[in-house]
Design a protein around this motif. Structure first.
Motif, short mmCIF file in Angstrom:
data_model
loop_
_atom_site.label_atom_id
_atom_site.label_comp_id
_atom_site.label_asym_id
_atom_site.label_seq_id
_atom_site.Cartn_x
_atom_site.Cartn_y
_atom_site.Cartn_z
N TYR A 35 9.40 18.29 -10.45
CA TYR A 35 10.75 18.83 -10.55
C TYR A 35 11.46 18.16 -11.71
O TYR A 35 11.48 16.94 -11.83
CB TYR A 35 11.54 18.58 -9.26
N VAL A 43 6.89 19.70 -2.73
CA VAL A 43 7.39 19.63 -4.10
C VAL A 43 6.41 18.81 -4.93
O VAL A 43 6.23 17.61 -4.69
CB VAL A 43 8.79 19.00 -4.16
N TYR A 100 5.69 23.97 -6.97
CA TYR A 100 5.62 23.85 -5.52
C TYR A 100 4.26 24.34 -5.00
O TYR A 100 3.65 25.24 -5.56
CB TYR A 100 6.72 24.68 -4.85
N ALA A 159 16.86 23.88 -13.78
CA ALA A 159 15.76 23.07 -13.26
C ALA A 159 14.48 23.89 -13.22
O ALA A 159 14.52 25.12 -13.09
CB ALA A 159 16.09 22.54 -11.86
N ASP A 201 9.52 16.38 -0.05
CA ASP A 201 9.91 16.16 -1.44
C ASP A 201 8.92 15.23 -2.13
O ASP A 201 7.95 14.76 -1.52
CB ASP A 201 11.36 15.66 -1.54
N GLY A 247 10.67 23.59 -11.27
CA GLY A 247 9.89 22.85 -10.29
C GLY A 247 8.57 23.54 -9.99
O GLY A 247 8.45 24.76 -10.11
N GLY A 295 16.96 18.98 -6.04
CA GLY A 295 15.93 19.96 -5.78
C GLY A 295 14.82 19.45 -4.89
O GLY A 295 13.77 20.07 -4.78
#
Length: 204
Positions: free
Chosen positions: A156, A153, A135, A131, A64, A133, A199
């Motif tokens: 986000y 990640v 990646y 949401a 994350d 995000g 997330g």
């Protein structure tokens, strides 16, 4: 004089043929990765955890934004628990870039997520949030096809009901969703839903 010309023409034709084969193979690899990504989205929308993680490598990890690492089973279990409170989820991963490098591939994607979560305080008024995000995914080639090895990640952002107050305070996505639930009188809401709302460590 004709022999060198013939040899050059043959060499050129062979080179072009080989280039076309390499290009075709690379395109096939990209299509396979895109297909696996779409399959993940569809499986999550069906709440089918087993199928969603079918293209993950056994050593899969997710990192994350805070650097926290979770493994395949932790991610799988996180989604199972989150599905207990999710009424509906729409997921769409748009792949922006795929770079094939031998036996691995680096993929950049933008994920759009829309979720309706059960409200234990008032079952007639569910909580909605969305949401976006960004990646980075690392895939590896295996005898069984391309498998996702790692997800990182990069960005986000989550928004939801009564989120304007949270946005003005510039909270993290996890904190923002807690604020959303507080405004809805849901501070006793399942921690798994908070995890999903962040997330950051619950899934792809």
């Amino acid at each position: 004089m004709r022999q060198p010309a013939i040899a050059f023409t043959t060499l050129l034709a062979t080179t072009l043929a080989m280039t076309n084969v390499v290009y075709a193979d690379e395109q096939a690899d990209k299509q396979a990765i895109m297909k696996a990504s779409r399959a993940f989205d569809a499986a999550i929308e069906r709440k089918d955890v087993n199928q969603a993680f079918a293209d993950r490598a056994p050593e899969y990890t997710l990192i994350d934004r805070n650097g926290k690492l979770t493994n395949l089973e932790q991610n799988r279990q996180g989604w199972r628990q989150s599905f207990q409170t999710i009424r509906q989820i729409n997921l769409n991963n748009e792949i922006k870039q795929i770079q094939i490098n031998g036996q691995t591939a680096t993929v950049i994607s933008i994920e759009y997520r829309s979720v309706i979560i059960s409200n234990p305080k008032n079952t007639q008024v569910p909580v909605r949030y969305s949401a976006v995000g960004q990646y980075q995914h690392i895939w590896k080639r295996t005898p069984g096809g391309w498998k996702l090895l790692n997800t990182n990640v990069l960005q986000y952002t989550a928004t939801g009901q009564q989120s304007s107050q949270a946005n003005r305070r510039k909270l993290t996505p996890a904190q923002e969703q807690i604020e959303i639930m507080r405004y809805q009188g849901m501070m006793r809401f399942n921690n798994n839903a908070t995890c999903l709302a962040s997330g950051l460590s619950c899934g792809f």
